[in-house]
Design a protein around this motif. Structure first.
Motif, mmCIF file in Angstrom:
data_model
loop_
_atom_site.group_PDB
_atom_site.id
_atom_site.type_symbol
_atom_site.label_atom_id
_atom_site.label_comp_id
_atom_site.label_asym_id
_atom_site.label_seq_id
_atom_site.Cartn_x
_atom_site.Cartn_y
_atom_site.Cartn_z
ATOM 1 N N GLN A 181 15.609 3.310 7.889
ATOM 2 C CA GLN A 181 15.158 2.313 6.910
ATOM 3 C C GLN A 181 16.301 2.051 5.917
ATOM 4 O OE1 GLN A 181 11.743 0.750 6.660
ATOM 5 N NE2 GLN A 181 12.155 1.359 8.759
ATOM 6 N N TYR B 24 10.134 0.151 0.699
ATOM 7 C CA TYR B 24 9.272 0.998 1.549
ATOM 8 C C TYR B 24 8.957 2.313 0.856
ATOM 9 C CZ TYR B 24 13.005 4.298 2.921
ATOM 10 O OH TYR B 24 13.978 5.267 2.925
ATOM 11 N N LYS C 187 4.903 5.511 7.023
ATOM 12 C CA LYS C 187 6.003 4.795 6.371
ATOM 13 C C LYS C 187 5.573 3.348 6.381
ATOM 14 C CE LYS C 187 8.695 2.286 8.054
ATOM 15 N NZ LYS C 187 8.857 0.798 8.083
ATOM 16 N N ASP C 188 5.519 2.733 5.211
ATOM 17 C CA ASP C 188 5.218 1.302 5.190
ATOM 18 C C ASP C 188 6.245 0.572 4.345
ATOM 19 O OD1 ASP C 188 3.640 3.102 3.595
ATOM 20 O OD2 ASP C 188 2.474 1.425 2.798
ATOM 21 N N ALA C 189 6.813 -0.457 4.958
ATOM 22 C CA ALA C 189 7.835 -1.275 4.296
ATOM 23 C C ALA C 189 7.294 -2.687 4.129
ATOM 24 C CB ALA C 189 9.108 -1.299 5.150
ATOM 25 N N SER D 27 5.071 -6.895 6.703
ATOM 26 C CA SER D 27 4.866 -5.462 6.460
ATOM 27 C C SER D 27 5.086 -4.690 7.753
ATOM 28 C CB SER D 27 3.496 -5.173 5.845
ATOM 29 O OG SER D 27 2.478 -5.266 6.805
#
Ligand code: ATP
Ligand code: MG
Length: 441
Positions: free
Chosen positions: A61, A133, A158-160, A314
Motif C-alpha cells: 500500500q 488506508y 485493510k481498507d483504502a 474503496s
C-alpha cells in the motif's frame, strides 16, 4: 524463542466443531481461540502470522502511494444516516447505544467516516489525488459465522479509499490498487485470481474480487486457464506513476465468472481451457464515483473555481481471513505448511536429547546465531519425546526443521528437513550457521 518460554498450546485432537482443515489447524496449532461465535483471540503464534501478513499488505500500500491513518472501530450512526446506509445495512450492523443514548455502531466498513474526514479537510483540487488506508478491526454480525477466522464476525481488514478530481484520475487510482493487490498476494506466496464482480451494497459500476483457489472456497470460480499462468507485475517492469491501464487490460482480458454469471452453453472458453474451481475472496475493490461524496458533501474547488464532488473508490483486503486462506491452500495431513513469506518462524530447532551436553551446546550455539541476526527461530528445548516434538513442529508448519540428536552428532551431522517437501539432508554441525544465514531471509 525458546519453546519452554513460549505460550503455544498445541493439540493432537481434531476439534469437533471445526469443519475445514484451516480452522482445525488454527485451533490445533495454537494460533487462535474462539471467545464467542465468530470472535477470536489471537494467541502469540497466530499473532505473529497476522502481523507478517499485515506488514506485507502495508508495504505494498505504501509503495503504491497510499497513506496510512487509523480510524476508530466505533462510529456515530449520524454519519451513516447521511449516506443513507444506516437503515439499508440491516442486521449485519452491530448497533450500540452510549450512556447518553446516542446511537453508535461498530464499523463494518469506513466509507462514511473517511469521506467525512476528507470533506472537512480537503478543499482544493491541488490536494488531490489522495488514497488513505487503515488496517483496523471490523464487525459484521454475519448470519452464519463459520470456518473460523475466514468468516468471522470481528475481523481485521485493510481498507483504502481513493479521492480524485475526475473519472480518469479515479480509474488510475483503481488501477494502482489492482496492481498492488496482485503484488501483495504474490508476496505471500499466493496466486490470486482477479474476477469482475457485482458491486453489492457498496455500489458503483467497476469492481473486482481477488480470489485464491481452494477446494473449500465459498465461491464457484470459472476462468480461463491462461489467467492462472500470468506472472504478477515485478518491480522495475512498471511504475505506480504510470496509468497502468495496459497491465490491467492484460489481467482482465480473460474470461472469469462466478456461479450466477456462468452459462456453460454460452461460455467463450473451450472446456479444455476452462478452470472450474472454488475460491476464497481475499480482496475486493470498487470504483463508485460520487456515491458517498455527494451525500457527505466531499467536494473541492476545481481549477476554474467551481465545486466538484470527489470521485471515489474503496479497496478491501481480508487480513485475518488470509491467515485461514493461506492454510487452506497450503497444508497436508501433518499440519500447516507456511510459505516462507508469512511463516511465524523460519526455523524450528529440535533438540532430541535435552540434558545431553553436546546436543545442548550445539543447540544453544545455533539459537544464539539466529537470535543475533534477528532470524525467527523456535527452539524446542522441552524435555519431551522425539515423536511428539516432530509432530508438533510439523503441525505448526515452520519451513525448515533443524534436528540435533546424540546419534547424529556422534556421526558428525545434524539433520535439516524442508517442511514442504519432506526432503532431508545431513550436514556438518558447522554448516548449520551458514544455512540459517542463507535461508533466514
Ligand atoms: P464476503 O462476500 O466474503 O461476505 P464481502 O464482499 O462482504 O465478503 P467486502 O466488503 O468486500 O466483503 O470486504 C473486504 C474483504 O474483507 C473481503 O474481500 C474479505 O476478504 C474480508 N471479509 C469480509 N467479510 C469477512 C468476514 N466476515 N470475516 C473475515 N473476513 C471478511
Ligand atoms: Mg466482497
Amino acid at each position: 524463542m525458546r519453546r519452554s518460554d513460549f505460550f503455544l498450546p498445541t493439540s493432537k485432537d481434531t476439534p469437533a466443531d471445526a469443519e475445514i482443515a484451516s480452522h482445525q489447524l488454527m485451533l490445533r496449532a495454537g494460533l487462535v481461540r474462539q471467545s464467542s461465535a465468530g470472535i477470536y483471540s489471537w494467541l502469540p503464534m497466530g499473532l505473529r502470522v497476522l502481523r507478517k501478513i499485515e506488514a506485507i499488505v502495508r508495504a505494498e500500500q505504501d509503495a503504491s502511494g497510499a497513506l496510512e491513518l487509523l480510524m476508530p472501530t466505533i462510529q456515530s450512526a449520524d454519519l451513516w444516516r447521511k449516506s443513507g446506509r444506516y437503515d439499508d445495512y440491516g442486521k449485519e450492523m452491530l448497533r450500540i447505544g452510549d450512556r447518553h443514548d446516542r446511537e453508535m455502531l461498530y464499523g463494518p466498513t469506513n466509507e462514511e467516516l473517511i469521506t467525512d474526514i476528507v470533506a472537512g479537510d480537503i478543499h482544493s483540487y491541488r490536494d488531490l489525488p489522495k488514497n488513505l488506508y487503515h488496517i483496523q478491526w471490523k464487525f459484521r454480525d454475519e448470519v452464519r459465522p463459520r470456518f473460523g477466522v475466514m468468516r468471522g464476525r470481528e475481523f481485521l481488514m485493510k481498507d483504502a479509499y481513493s479521492f480524485d478530481l475526475d473519472e480518469a484520475a479515479s480509474r488510475r487510482s483503481y488501477n494502482k490498487m489492482f496492481v498492488a493487490y496482485l503484488r501483495t498476494f504474490a508476496a505471500m506466496g499466493l496466486k490470486a485470481v482477479p474476477m469482475r464482480a457485482d458491486t453489492g451494497p457498496i455500489g458503483g459500476d467497476l469492481s473486482h474480487e481477488f480470489l485464491i483457489l481452494a477446494e473449500t472456497g465459498e465461491s464457484a470460480v470459472y476462468c480461463d486457464k491462461a489467467l492462472l499462468d500470468l506472472a504478477p507485475p515485478v518491480a522495475g517492469s512498471f511504475s505506480y506513476d504510470d496509468d497502468l491501464q495496459s497491465v490491467i487490460d492484460n489481467w482482465t482480458g480473460f474470461y472469469t465468472a462466478t456461479d450466477d454469471m456462468h452459462d456453460a452453453a454460452a461460455c467463450p472458453v473451450p472446456t479444455n481451457a476452462l478452470v472450474e474451481a472454488r475460491g476464497i475472496e481475499v480482496g475486493h475493490i470498487f470504483n463508485f464515483g460520487t456515491k458517498y461524496s455527494k451525500p457527505m458533501g466531499a467536494k473541492v474547488q476545481g481549477p476554474d473555481g467551481s465545486d466538484i464532488f470527489l470521485q471515489m473508490g474503496s479497496y478491501g483486503i481480508g487480513v485475518s481471513r488470509l491467515v485461514g486462506a493461506i492454510i487452506e491452500s497450503s497444508h497436508d495431513d501433518a499440519g500447516i505448511i507456511w510459505p516462507k513469506e508469512v511463516a511465524p518462524f523460519q526455523f524450528g530447532l529440535i533438540n532430541l536429547k535435552v540434558g545431553d551436553e553436546k546436543c545442548d551446546a550445539l543447540c544453544a550455539a545455533i539459537y544464539a546465531t539466529a537470535q543475533s541476526k534477528n532470524i525467527d527461530i523456535l527452539y524446542d528445548d522441552r524435555d519431551e519425546r522425539a515423536g511428539a516434538k516432530f509432530a508438533d513442529m510439523n503441525l505448526i508448519g515452520v519451513p525448515w526443521q533443524i534436528t540435533v540428536g546424540p546419534r547424529g552428532l556422534e556421526q558428525g551431522f545434524v539433520e535439516l528437513t524442508e517442511r514442504k517437501t519432506g526432503n532431508k539432508q545431513e550436514v556438518w554441525p558447522d554448516m548449520v550457521k551458514d544455512f540459517i544465514l542463507t535461508y533466514g531471509d
